[in-house]
Motif scaffolding. Structure first.
Motif, PDB file in Angstrom:
ATOM      1  N   PHE A 177      10.977 -16.481  -7.315  1.00  0.00           N
ATOM      2  CA  PHE A 177      11.467 -15.749  -8.498  1.00  0.00           C
ATOM      3  C   PHE A 177      12.413 -16.381  -9.414  1.00  0.00           C
ATOM      4  N   ILE A 178      12.282 -16.113 -10.626  1.00  0.00           N
ATOM      5  CA  ILE A 178      13.145 -16.814 -11.654  1.00  0.00           C
ATOM      6  C   ILE A 178      13.924 -15.698 -12.397  1.00  0.00           C
ATOM      7  N   LEU A 179      15.109 -15.593 -12.534  1.00  0.00           N
ATOM      8  CA  LEU A 179      16.048 -14.792 -13.026  1.00  0.00           C
ATOM      9  C   LEU A 179      16.610 -15.426 -14.598  1.00  0.00           C
ATOM     10  N   LYS A 180      15.819 -14.746 -15.665  1.00  0.00           N
ATOM     11  CA  LYS A 180      16.424 -15.143 -16.979  1.00  0.00           C
ATOM     12  C   LYS A 180      17.419 -14.181 -17.249  1.00  0.00           C
ATOM     13  N   VAL A 181      18.785 -14.803 -17.622  1.00  0.00           N
ATOM     14  CA  VAL A 181      19.887 -14.126 -17.871  1.00  0.00           C
ATOM     15  C   VAL A 181      19.910 -14.263 -19.480  1.00  0.00           C
ATOM     16  N   LEU A 182      19.918 -13.221 -20.183  1.00  0.00           N
ATOM     17  CA  LEU A 182      19.943 -13.145 -21.421  1.00  0.00           C
ATOM     18  C   LEU A 182      21.443 -13.372 -21.938  1.00  0.00           C
ATOM     19  N   ARG A 183      21.820 -14.381 -22.990  1.00  0.00           N
ATOM     20  CA  ARG A 183      23.014 -14.646 -23.466  1.00  0.00           C
ATOM     21  C   ARG A 183      23.622 -13.895 -24.740  1.00  0.00           C
ATOM     22  N   ARG A 184      22.795 -13.705 -25.676  1.00  0.00           N
ATOM     23  CA  ARG A 184      23.239 -13.146 -26.935  1.00  0.00           C
ATOM     24  C   ARG A 184      22.517 -11.837 -26.754  1.00  0.00           C
ATOM     25  N   ILE A 185      23.085 -10.907 -26.589  1.00  0.00           N
ATOM     26  CA  ILE A 185      22.498  -9.460 -26.355  1.00  0.00           C
ATOM     27  C   ILE A 185      22.723  -8.427 -27.538  1.00  0.00           C
ATOM     28  N   VAL A 186      21.890  -7.688 -27.361  1.00  0.00           N
ATOM     29  CA  VAL A 186      22.073  -6.388 -28.461  1.00  0.00           C
ATOM     30  C   VAL A 186      21.749  -5.141 -27.650  1.00  0.00           C
ATOM     31  N   PRO A 187      22.252  -3.846 -27.886  1.00  0.00           N
ATOM     32  CA  PRO A 187      21.913  -2.746 -27.398  1.00  0.00           C
ATOM     33  C   PRO A 187      20.480  -2.288 -27.910  1.00  0.00           C
ATOM     34  N   GLY A 188      19.668  -1.500 -26.942  1.00  0.00           N
ATOM     35  CA  GLY A 188      18.402  -1.039 -27.491  1.00  0.00           C
ATOM     36  C   GLY A 188      17.311  -1.480 -26.374  1.00  0.00           C
ATOM     37  N   VAL A 189      16.083  -1.386 -26.644  1.00  0.00           N
ATOM     38  CA  VAL A 189      14.975  -1.712 -25.872  1.00  0.00           C
ATOM     39  C   VAL A 189      14.441  -3.148 -26.227  1.00  0.00           C
ATOM     40  N   ASN A 190      14.860  -4.111 -25.112  1.00  0.00           N
ATOM     41  CA  ASN A 190      14.649  -5.456 -25.480  1.00  0.00           C
ATOM     42  C   ASN A 190      13.085  -5.750 -25.018  1.00  0.00           C
ATOM     43  N   PRO A 191      12.475  -6.381 -26.175  1.00  0.00           N
ATOM     44  CA  PRO A 191      11.022  -6.520 -25.651  1.00  0.00           C
ATOM     45  C   PRO A 191      10.633  -7.612 -24.703  1.00  0.00           C
ATOM     46  N   ASP A 192      11.561  -8.424 -24.106  1.00  0.00           N
ATOM     47  CA  ASP A 192      11.562  -9.403 -23.114  1.00  0.00           C
ATOM     48  C   ASP A 192      11.462  -8.435 -21.715  1.00  0.00           C
ATOM     49  N   LEU A 193      11.721  -7.506 -21.725  1.00  0.00           N
ATOM     50  CA  LEU A 193      11.389  -6.635 -20.622  1.00  0.00           C
ATOM     51  C   LEU A 193      10.321  -5.576 -21.007  1.00  0.00           C
ATOM     52  N   GLU A 194      10.381  -5.273 -22.199  1.00  0.00           N
ATOM     53  CA  GLU A 194       9.491  -3.802 -22.375  1.00  0.00           C
ATOM     54  C   GLU A 194       8.196  -4.282 -22.526  1.00  0.00           C
ATOM     55  N   LEU A 195       7.839  -5.448 -23.063  1.00  0.00           N
ATOM     56  CA  LEU A 195       6.402  -5.863 -23.220  1.00  0.00           C
ATOM     57  C   LEU A 195       5.758  -6.433 -21.943  1.00  0.00           C
ATOM     58  N   PRO A 196       6.509  -7.187 -21.089  1.00  0.00           N
ATOM     59  CA  PRO A 196       6.002  -7.308 -19.547  1.00  0.00           C
ATOM     60  C   PRO A 196       5.827  -6.281 -18.912  1.00  0.00           C
ATOM     61  N   LEU A 197       6.401  -5.237 -18.917  1.00  0.00           N
ATOM     62  CA  LEU A 197       6.463  -3.986 -18.297  1.00  0.00           C
ATOM     63  C   LEU A 197       5.035  -3.168 -18.595  1.00  0.00           C
ATOM     64  N   ALA A 198       4.933  -3.119 -19.897  1.00  0.00           N
ATOM     65  CA  ALA A 198       3.411  -2.735 -20.216  1.00  0.00           C
ATOM     66  C   ALA A 198       2.427  -3.215 -20.096  1.00  0.00           C
ATOM     67  N   LEU A 199       2.621  -4.717 -19.971  1.00  0.00           N
ATOM     68  CA  LEU A 199       1.590  -5.486 -19.570  1.00  0.00           C
ATOM     69  C   LEU A 199       1.000  -5.268 -18.062  1.00  0.00           C
ATOM     70  N   ALA A 200       2.173  -5.375 -17.316  1.00  0.00           N
ATOM     71  CA  ALA A 200       1.910  -4.903 -15.947  1.00  0.00           C
ATOM     72  C   ALA A 200       1.190  -3.637 -15.430  1.00  0.00           C
ATOM     73  N   ARG A 201       1.729  -2.702 -16.323  1.00  0.00           N
ATOM     74  CA  ARG A 201       0.784  -1.357 -16.307  1.00  0.00           C
ATOM     75  C   ARG A 201      -0.435  -1.611 -16.496  1.00  0.00           C
ATOM     76  N   GLU A 202      -0.862  -2.478 -17.624  1.00  0.00           N
ATOM     77  CA  GLU A 202      -2.180  -2.511 -17.976  1.00  0.00           C
ATOM     78  C   GLU A 202      -2.978  -3.524 -16.930  1.00  0.00           C
ATOM     79  N   GLY A 203      -2.349  -4.036 -16.195  1.00  0.00           N
ATOM     80  CA  GLY A 203      -2.785  -4.966 -15.007  1.00  0.00           C
ATOM     81  C   GLY A 203      -3.268  -6.120 -15.701  1.00  0.00           C
ATOM     82  N   CYS A 204      -2.534  -6.904 -16.660  1.00  0.00           N
ATOM     83  CA  CYS A 204      -2.627  -8.103 -17.339  1.00  0.00           C
ATOM     84  C   CYS A 204      -2.410  -9.081 -16.697  1.00  0.00           C
TER      85      CYS A 204
END
Length: 469
Positions: A177-204
């Motif tokens: 595994f590789i753990l990407k630790v975000l350094r500069r962060i903001v509240p809200g839905v982060n696309p770095d998690l949102e989009l890979p999760l959506a792509l996983a649901r699509e089986g990409c």
């Protein structure tokens, strides 16, 4: 994970005050610190959690701190009056030599007086704590650790910090595994998690599916802190691979074509997974105005752009003319910061796309806006140019061959070649090259000729017809 290992108590309130003078010196030296060139005048605490007790041989504090700096209008976004950073602070009586590069400093007062503090991601034990928290789905104060139950996170995976310069920090666990630790962060839905999760649901298969993620729940908002994904063992970074082939004088067209196919597969899956919108005149106008405004600001910041400004403006006015005539385009979620360094090729030859955070300097809402997919294409075309100019030996025509092969591969999957809409492609590549010129002028003046060579081409009167047709 036992309660003796992770204690759900806040760190001492005076902790930040005792660390303040050390962080003022250390933080601006980090590759991922966004406010370079401006002094840090202070810090405010967003959240602090003790993950390992400070009174033990090894302590570990998780901090979210906001760095205060003089406001410079041209460099700051209204979304971020002060950037918030995620810090994992290790505490020891003395650092062993192997951790010398991680040293933040020695604390003179407060609860950690007389002890050394350091970037804990360099240390195996704190990294193991994070992985175990993800494996056990721990809740620690306002911190929440989640994992996909379909992916097993085994114990005993040895961590190592990746030392390559990045805008975040990454820890590899046993080549699994590789753990990407975000350094500069903001509240809200982060696309770095949102989009890979959506792509996983699509089986990409082109994007590693998240195995776990770290979140802070604070004041009714969620802050994504890190994402754990499968590690592609033996994979070659697209940038390094391109430079290696250039150095050997090898052709890269087949790889560029395969990468174009991979990009189109990701775009197609994103269009299925998340809503798309139609961009007509009213919706295109703000995008075009933004491109024009960035050009005007860039001309003031980089005088070398001045002779090319009239020609560059035509890239945007031509697009506005098409919108005025009733032309429409489809917008969807995209990668947002696509280049060769965001792509991995496995030993089997399979290309993957990574790092869906988008451009961290832009507001989160802007990074999550649907865009024409050609924005990603333009970013990759610019990356081929950068690779050619980075070659140790001249390679005339290399980038042009790669650009054509990439677009051909893209069309094989998407059903439409980006070059068949030359006005749109020119506008987005121009916008990207203008951004690059400003970045290089500020940070790497020796690299300014790279975007300027593209600027000259894109400013030519027949740029759309001759280069993209």
């Amino acid at each position: 994970m036992s309660e003796a290992v992770i204690r759900t108590v806040p760190s001492p309130p005076c902790l930040l005050a005792s660390l303040d003078p050390l962080l003022r010196e250390w933080l601006p030296r980090q590759r991922w610190f966004a406010g370079k060139g401006r002094p840090v005048t202070g810090f405010s605490l967003v959240a602090a959690t003790e993950l390992l007790p400070a009174d033990a041989r090894l302590g570990l504090h998780h901090l979210l701190v906001r760095a205060h700096q003089p406001l410079v209008h041209a460099l700051r976004s209204p979304e971020r009056p002060g950037d918030c950073y995620q810090l994992l602070i290790g505490v020891r009586e003395a650092l062993p030599p192997r951790l010398a590069p991680a040293l933040i400093g020695h604390v003179d007062e407060g609860p950690l007086a007389g002890r050394a503090v350091y970037d804990a991601l360099y240390d195996t034990r704190p990294a193991e704590v994070l992985l175990e928290a993800l494996r056990s789905r721990a809740r620690v104060g306002g911190l929440r650790f989640e994992h996909d139950p379909r992916q097993e996170i085994r114990t005993g995976l040895v961590p190592r910090l990746m030392t390559a310069e990045q805008s975040n920090s990454s820890v590899v666990f046993g080549d699994t595994f590789i753990l990407k630790v975000l350094r500069r962060i903001v509240p809200g839905v982060n696309p770095d998690l949102e989009l890979p999760l959506a792509l996983a649901r699509e089986g990409c298969p082109r994007v590693p599916a998240p195995a776990g993620w770290m979140v802070a729940d604070l004041a009714g908002q969620s802050w994504v802190l890190g994402v754990l994904q499968p590690f592609v063992q033996g994979a070659a970074d697209g940038w390094e691979l391109a430079l290696r082939e250039l150095a050997k004088g090898e052709d890269f067209a087949a790889e560029a074509r395969a990468l174009g196919r991979a990009t189109a597969e990701v775009h197609t899956a994103l269009a299925r997974a998340l809503p798309t919108v139609t961009l007509g005149h009213s919706r295109m106008r703000p995008l075009i105005d933004g491109m024009t405004a960035r050009l005007e600001e860039a001309v003031h910041a980089v005088p070398a752009l001045l002779p090319y400004a009239p020609g560059l403006r035509t890239a945007f006015t031509a697009l506005a003319d098409l919108a005025d005539e009733g032309r429409t385009w489809t917008a969807q979620r995209v990668h947002g910061d696509l280049h060769l360094g965001q792509c991995l090729r496995s030993p089997s030859g399979q290309w993957s796309l990574i790092d869906f955070e988008g451009e961290p300097s832009k507001p989160l809402a802007e990074r999550r806006m649907p865009q024409p997919a050609v924005r990603d294409v333009a970013g990759m075309l610019r990356s081929f140019d950068y690779a050619e100019h980075s070659a140790t030996a001249p390679a005339p025509g290399w980038a042009e061959t790669c650009r054509a092969a990439y677009c051909t591969g893209y069309a094989e999957v998407a059903g439409a070649d980006p070059r068949t809409d030359p006005v749109l492609l020119r506008a987005y590549e121009t916008d990207k090259a203008v951004y690059e010129a400003v970045y290089e002028a500020r940070h790497r003046p020796d690299w300014l000729p790279v975007p300027l060579s593209a600027i000259r081409r894109l400013a030519a009167p027949d740029a759309s017809r001759s280069h993209f047709a």
